[in-house]
Design a protein around this motif. Structure first.
Motif, PDB file in Angstrom:
ATOM      1  N   UNK A  75     -10.544   8.188 -18.473  1.00 17.45           N
ATOM      2  CA  UNK A  75     -10.607   9.245 -17.453  1.00 17.45           C
ATOM      3  C   UNK A  75     -11.480   8.728 -16.313  1.00 17.45           C
ATOM      4  N   UNK A  76     -11.077   8.988 -15.106  1.00 14.61           N
ATOM      5  CA  UNK A  76     -11.806   8.495 -13.929  1.00 14.61           C
ATOM      6  C   UNK A  76     -13.259   8.969 -13.904  1.00 14.61           C
ATOM      7  N   UNK A  77     -13.489  10.251 -14.225  1.00 17.18           N
ATOM      8  CA  UNK A  77     -14.843  10.787 -14.118  1.00 17.18           C
ATOM      9  C   UNK A  77     -15.828  10.116 -15.077  1.00 17.18           C
ATOM     10  N   UNK A  78     -15.332   9.531 -16.136  1.00 19.11           N
ATOM     11  CA  UNK A  78     -16.206   8.873 -17.111  1.00 19.11           C
ATOM     12  C   UNK A  78     -16.322   7.363 -16.885  1.00 19.11           C
ATOM     13  N   UNK A  79     -15.285   6.747 -16.319  1.00 24.66           N
ATOM     14  CA  UNK A  79     -15.238   5.279 -16.210  1.00 24.66           C
ATOM     15  C   UNK A  79     -15.158   4.755 -14.783  1.00 24.66           C
ATOM     16  N   UNK A  80     -14.783   5.560 -13.838  1.00 26.72           N
ATOM     17  CA  UNK A  80     -14.510   5.094 -12.487  1.00 26.72           C
ATOM     18  C   UNK A  80     -15.661   4.470 -11.725  1.00 26.72           C
ATOM     19  N   UNK A  81     -16.890   4.791 -12.067  1.00 29.36           N
ATOM     20  CA  UNK A  81     -18.025   4.275 -11.296  1.00 29.36           C
ATOM     21  C   UNK A  81     -18.832   3.231 -12.053  1.00 29.36           C
ATOM     22  N   UNK A  82     -18.336   2.771 -13.163  1.00 24.03           N
ATOM     23  CA  UNK A  82     -19.092   1.792 -13.959  1.00 24.03           C
ATOM     24  C   UNK A  82     -19.038   0.429 -13.373  1.00 24.03           C
TER      25      UNK A  82
END
Length: 164
Positions: free
Chosen positions: A157-164
């Motif tokens: 999901x983007x909200x969990x992985x998108x900014x890593x």
């Protein structure tokens, strides 16, 4: 050093897929003799129709082919590979592949193209991912359907992985 998400496509997370969506994948792949013979021998497939040109020419009236046919595992792999850039970059786990059908024989020199339909999306048992079920299609250069099959994945999901 940049984060990992900056190296992958920004539009293929769980949230980006919609049931009924159809994706025409950008690339095609021409199946070579090397692809067929190497992999057929590596997996010890003993069906001579994949590597014995003389036999295929002699039996063309019986088998309906006058040249070697490509091992179905190669056709399947190429179609999934052609779809991977759009449907696999954010996959955490392959959950299953089923309903696989090899519809039309593939020969050396045929070019395969892939399309994907999103069949289902649902929550997973974890907050950082969801489950997506795809139906992949492979066609040849004559627009004949050569492969179809379903693939189920656990996708970020983007909200969990998108900014890593």
């Amino acid at each position: 050093m940049s984060n990992i998400s900056s190296r992958t496509s920004p539009d293929n997370y769980f949230e980006n897929f919609a049931v009924g969506q159809v994706i025409a994948h950008a690339r095609g792949k021409t199946v070579t003799e090397m692809d067929n013979v190497l992999i057929t021998n590596m997996v010890m497939n003993t069906a001579q129709g994949h590597f014995n040109e003389h036999l295929m020419q002699k039996s063309s009236g019986i088998a309906g082919f006058d040249t070697r046919i490509v091992f179905g595992g190669i056709n399947f792999s190429m179609v999934i590979g052609l779809a991977a850039q759009d449907t696999g970059e954010q996959v955490l786990q392959e959950l299953g592949m089923d309903k696989i059908r090899l519809k039309t024989p593939v020969h050396h020199g045929d070019t395969l193209y892939a399309f994907t339909e999103v069949l289902e999306k649902k929550d997973a048992d974890r907050a950082d991912a969801g489950i997506v079920r795809f139906k992949h299609y492979g066609i040849n250069q004559h627009d004949k359907l050569v492969y179809e099959g379903e693939r189920t994945v656990l996708m970020k999901r983007r909200n969990a992985w998108g900014s890593r």
